[in-house]
Design a protein around this motif. Structure first.
Motif, mmCIF file in Angstrom:
data_model
loop_
_atom_site.group_PDB
_atom_site.id
_atom_site.type_symbol
_atom_site.label_atom_id
_atom_site.label_comp_id
_atom_site.label_asym_id
_atom_site.label_seq_id
_atom_site.Cartn_x
_atom_site.Cartn_y
_atom_site.Cartn_z
ATOM 1 N N UNK A 121 12.985 -4.089 -11.351
ATOM 2 C CA UNK A 121 12.913 -2.629 -11.421
ATOM 3 C C UNK A 121 14.268 -2.068 -11.863
ATOM 4 N N UNK A 122 14.209 -1.191 -12.850
ATOM 5 C CA UNK A 122 15.438 -0.583 -13.343
ATOM 6 C C UNK A 122 15.823 0.608 -12.459
ATOM 7 N N UNK A 123 14.842 1.475 -12.224
ATOM 8 C CA UNK A 123 15.058 2.679 -11.414
ATOM 9 C C UNK A 123 14.711 2.322 -9.961
ATOM 10 N N UNK A 124 15.693 1.843 -9.235
ATOM 11 C CA UNK A 124 15.436 1.243 -7.911
ATOM 12 C C UNK A 124 14.982 2.262 -6.869
ATOM 13 N N UNK A 150 0.843 -1.211 0.000
ATOM 14 C CA UNK A 150 0.000 0.000 0.000
ATOM 15 C C UNK A 150 0.873 1.254 0.000
ATOM 16 N N UNK A 151 1.888 1.239 0.875
ATOM 17 C CA UNK A 151 2.758 2.412 1.019
ATOM 18 C C UNK A 151 3.600 2.629 -0.237
ATOM 19 N N UNK A 152 4.111 1.549 -0.804
ATOM 20 C CA UNK A 152 4.915 1.670 -2.024
ATOM 21 C C UNK A 152 4.072 2.272 -3.144
ATOM 22 N N UNK A 153 2.814 1.857 -3.201
ATOM 23 C CA UNK A 153 1.927 2.378 -4.237
ATOM 24 C C UNK A 153 1.684 3.880 -4.069
ATOM 25 N N UNK A 154 1.765 4.354 -2.822
ATOM 26 C CA UNK A 154 1.608 5.797 -2.592
ATOM 27 C C UNK A 154 2.881 6.543 -2.962
ATOM 28 N N UNK A 211 2.267 2.535 -9.155
ATOM 29 C CA UNK A 211 2.380 1.562 -10.239
ATOM 30 C C UNK A 211 3.496 0.553 -10.098
ATOM 31 N N UNK A 212 4.416 0.793 -9.164
ATOM 32 C CA UNK A 212 5.581 -0.091 -9.065
ATOM 33 C C UNK A 212 5.203 -1.502 -8.611
ATOM 34 N N UNK A 213 4.080 -1.629 -7.878
ATOM 35 C CA UNK A 213 3.758 -2.968 -7.365
ATOM 36 C C UNK A 213 3.446 -3.967 -8.483
ATOM 37 N N UNK A 214 3.204 -3.471 -9.687
ATOM 38 C CA UNK A 214 3.000 -4.405 -10.795
ATOM 39 C C UNK A 214 4.310 -5.097 -11.177
#
Ligand code: ZN
Length: 254
Positions: free
Chosen positions: A160-163, A131-135, A139-142
């Motif tokens: 993930x390229x852009x860490x 939830x927090x990452x999505x905030x 979109x990164x959780x995909x």
């Protein structure tokens, strides 16, 4: 086809049940019903024991060390990820103890409740981190490649390229700890067509998840999140929750 009634979808806090053995094989013991949660979605399985009467002479306690779903039907709906349902559940035991089991016999299944409670805290912590990452990074959780949910920590791997950087990890940690502090309610509910297809909901965040869950966020205590590069496009997030409180009051034997 053999299938096991998954009692945990009706009562996630029931820790024992009486069941009838329906299959005995080197893959393990299958019963008509169980309270033991299988591994899935990265979450490790319950451990526990069978209590059986050996020809009514002695009471035996035989440990199961893993629980896995077998092959079942495919639940295919547009509004839910494809999952396997109506499966048998295999309880893995040491092969030398298979001889104590016969199809048709009654057994009592008991889970290791503290392990279940820790795995549940770990699993819920991962939801809050997502939830927090999505905030913080929409979109990164995909890009989640996998999850590893253990008793003492949880891990998420991202393609993930852009860490995620230090600042983002700090923001994610603050966000999760705020969610915990506010003790938000967590709800789960089944898909209208299938009770094994479960949704998880906290605030306005809804996702499909059939794992084990807490009723609210407070039990996690707080989280410590660290990141590690696992290669050019792979990043691992590790979540620890050293101040958790086991929700033992929620669990019951019958
Ligand atoms: Zn979940």
């Amino acid at each position: 086809m053999i299938k096991t009634e998954k009692i945990y979808y009706d009562d996630l806090y029931l820790t024992t049940c009486i069941a009838t053995v329906v299959e005995v094989s080197e893959m393990g013991i299958v019963c008509d019903q169980t309270v033991a949660f299988p591994e899935g979605g990265g979450q490790q399985a319950d451990k526990g024991c069978f209590l059986i009467e050996d020809n009514f002479k002695q009471r035996l306690k035989i440990l199961f060390f893993n629980v896995k779903k077998g092959v079942g039907d495919v639940f295919l709906e547009q509004d839910f990820p494809t999952i396997s349902v109506n499966t048998p559940i295999y309880h893995y035991i040491e092969v030398e103890y298979l001889r104590y089991f016969k199809v048709g016999m009654k057994v009592k299944i008991c889970i290791d409740v503290e392990r279940r409670a820790r795995l549940t805290i770990s699993h819920t912590a991962i939801h809050l981190v997502l939830m927090a990452i999505d905030r913080v990074r929409k979109g990164i959780i995909t890009y989640v490649k996998g999850a590893d949910i253990r008793e003492d920590l949880a891990r998420l791997d991202f393609f993930i390229h852009d860490k995620l950087n230090d600042d983002e990890i700090m923001k994610i940690t603050e966000c999760v700890n705020e969610l915990i502090l506010n003790d938000y309610k967590i709800e789960t509910y089944a898909h209208v067509k299938q009770k094994e297809a479960v949704y998880w909901k906290c605030l306005d965040y809804v996702c499909a998840c059939g794992g084990t869950h807490l009723p609210s966020t407070k039990y996690i205590g707080n989280v410590r999140i660290t990141k590690k590069s696992k290669g050019k496009n792979l990043q691992r997030i590790t979540i620890e929750f050293p101040n958790h409180v086991l929700p033992m009051e929620l669990y019951h034997k019958d």
